[in-house]
Every structure is written in C-alpha cells, then in structure tokens.
Enzyme design. Structure first.
Site, short mmCIF file in Angstrom:
data_model
loop_
_atom_site.label_atom_id
_atom_site.label_comp_id
_atom_site.label_asym_id
_atom_site.label_seq_id
_atom_site.Cartn_x
_atom_site.Cartn_y
_atom_site.Cartn_z
CG ASN A 86 -1.81 -1.25 1.26
OD1 ASN A 86 -2.32 -1.81 0.16
ND2 ASN A 86 -2.02 -1.62 2.65
CG HIS A 99 4.57 -1.79 4.98
ND1 HIS A 99 4.56 -0.51 5.09
CD2 HIS A 99 3.38 -2.44 4.96
CE1 HIS A 99 3.15 -0.27 5.22
NE2 HIS A 99 2.75 -1.38 5.23
CG PHE A 100 6.64 -5.69 -0.82
CD1 PHE A 100 7.64 -4.51 -0.73
CD2 PHE A 100 6.04 -5.73 -1.83
CE1 PHE A 100 7.86 -4.03 -1.59
CE2 PHE A 100 6.53 -5.12 -3.19
CZ PHE A 100 7.37 -4.05 -2.89
P1 5GP Z 1 -0.49 -0.93 5.94
O1 5GP Z 1 -1.80 -0.72 5.98
O2 5GP Z 1 0.26 0.41 6.27
O3 5GP Z 1 -0.10 -1.23 4.70
O4 5GP Z 1 0.01 -1.99 7.13
C1 5GP Z 1 0.93 -1.76 8.10
C2 5GP Z 1 0.84 -3.12 8.91
O5 5GP Z 1 1.72 -2.90 9.93
C3 5GP Z 1 -0.48 -3.56 9.59
O6 5GP Z 1 -0.66 -4.82 9.06
C4 5GP Z 1 -0.03 -3.51 11.04
O7 5GP Z 1 -0.85 -4.80 11.77
C5 5GP Z 1 1.45 -3.81 11.03
N1 5GP Z 1 2.01 -3.25 12.25
C6 5GP Z 1 1.87 -1.88 12.70
N2 5GP Z 1 2.60 -1.56 13.99
C7 5GP Z 1 3.23 -3.02 13.96
C8 5GP Z 1 4.49 -3.10 15.13
O8 5GP Z 1 4.67 -2.40 15.64
N3 5GP Z 1 4.90 -4.33 14.80
C9 5GP Z 1 4.57 -5.46 13.72
N4 5GP Z 1 5.13 -6.38 13.68
N5 5GP Z 1 3.68 -5.05 12.84
C10 5GP Z 1 3.01 -3.64 13.02
#
Ligand code: 5GP
Length: 142
Positions: A86, A99-100
């Site tokens: 995203n 991130h992927f």
């Molecule tokens: P996005 O919506 O930005 O593509 O996804 C971000 C992802 O990061 C989410 O799936 C969320 O669960 C994950 N995430 C957010 N904070 C943390 C964290 O502190 N540790 C880990 N392992 N994942 C995180």
C-alpha cells in the site's frame, strides 16, 4: 521521511518476530495478522512509499521477496498467498515506511484468519484512453 514504528524495529528499539534480515532488508511477522504467517518485508532504507525507494533497495527487496514467499508457504502449508503493498493513506497505508505484506490464503478457514479479502470492480479499457495513458506513462519513465 518522518520516523515510524518500523524505524524503531529496524534499530532494534522495538521487538519484532524477525524471520529474515540482510544488509538492506528486514522481514518480520505482522502484529495484526490476516492469517497465520502474515509477514512484512521492509527495506532498511527510510522511504515512505515505493516510488521513493532507491534502485539498490528495490533490487534487494526484489531478491528477498520470492525467497520469503517460498519460506512462508513452506512453513504454513499455504498453497496460495497475496503480496500487498500500500502507498498513501488513500490506498490504506497506515505505516509510512515501505513494506510488502506476504499474506497466506486459507480459504477454508473462517474470515478473520483466512487471509486477504479483496473486492475487485474492473472497468473497461477503451482504445483512446489506452493510447493516451500508454504515451503518458512511458514518457514519464525516468
Ligand atoms: P499498511 O496498512 O500500512 O499496509 O499496514 C501496516 C501493517 O503494519 C499492519 O498490518 C499492522 O498490523 C502492522 N504493524 C503496525 N505496527 C506494527 C508493529 O509495531 N509491529 C508489527 N510487527 N507490525 C506492525
């Protein structure tokens, strides 16, 4: 780029369940998994969105991603998976560090643990639009 939670994870200031690391790439389990084995793959380079990433980091991610997909499939027994990436709040990005997501799909499991659900509403590509977009995008390549 503004500091994110992933910067702290890269520096080891916040714990993660690390599954892979090399000079340019870190992969760890998502804290809010859509299915078992949901893994995040990030560059160590600080870039908010994919278009801001250097060629070197992109190449390193490209090398690691298929290997990580194979590892996640092997470890979880999944036979299907989605790779999601995203960019921007309007595209559901919540953490502004590239991130992927590797998200194993388990269709027989209940929703909440079956993996990514997608609503896909395709339009139609007409010839005029295709011509103008092809020209605009190809001329914008640097
Ligand atoms: P996005 O919506 O930005 O593509 O996804 C971000 C992802 O990061 C989410 O799936 C969320 O669960 C994950 N995430 C957010 N904070 C943390 C964290 O502190 N540790 C880990 N392992 N994942 C995180």
């Amino acid at each position: 780029m503004a500091e994110t939670i992933f910067s702290k994870i890269i520096r080891g200031e916040i714990h993660c369940h690390r599954v892979y690391e090399d000079a340019h790439v870190l992969a760890f389990l998502d804290i809010g998994p859509l299915s078992a084995g949901h893994t995040l793959v990030i560059p160590k380079e600080p870039a908010a969105t994919l278009d801001a990433l250097s060629d070197d980091s992109a190449a390193a991610l490209g090398r690691a991603l298929p290997r990580l997909c194979r590892a996640v499939m092997k470890a979880t027994g999944a036979t299907a998976y989605n790779v999601l990436q995203n960019n921007g709040a309007d595209a559901h990005q919540a953490v502004f560090h590239v991130h992927f997501h590797i998200i194993p799909k388990f269709p027989s499991r209940p929703s909440g643990s079956s993996g990514l659900g997608i609503t896909w509403n395709p339009g139609k590509l007409d010839a005029e639009t295709a011509k103008s977009l092809t020209s605009a995008i190809s001329q914008s390549m640097t």
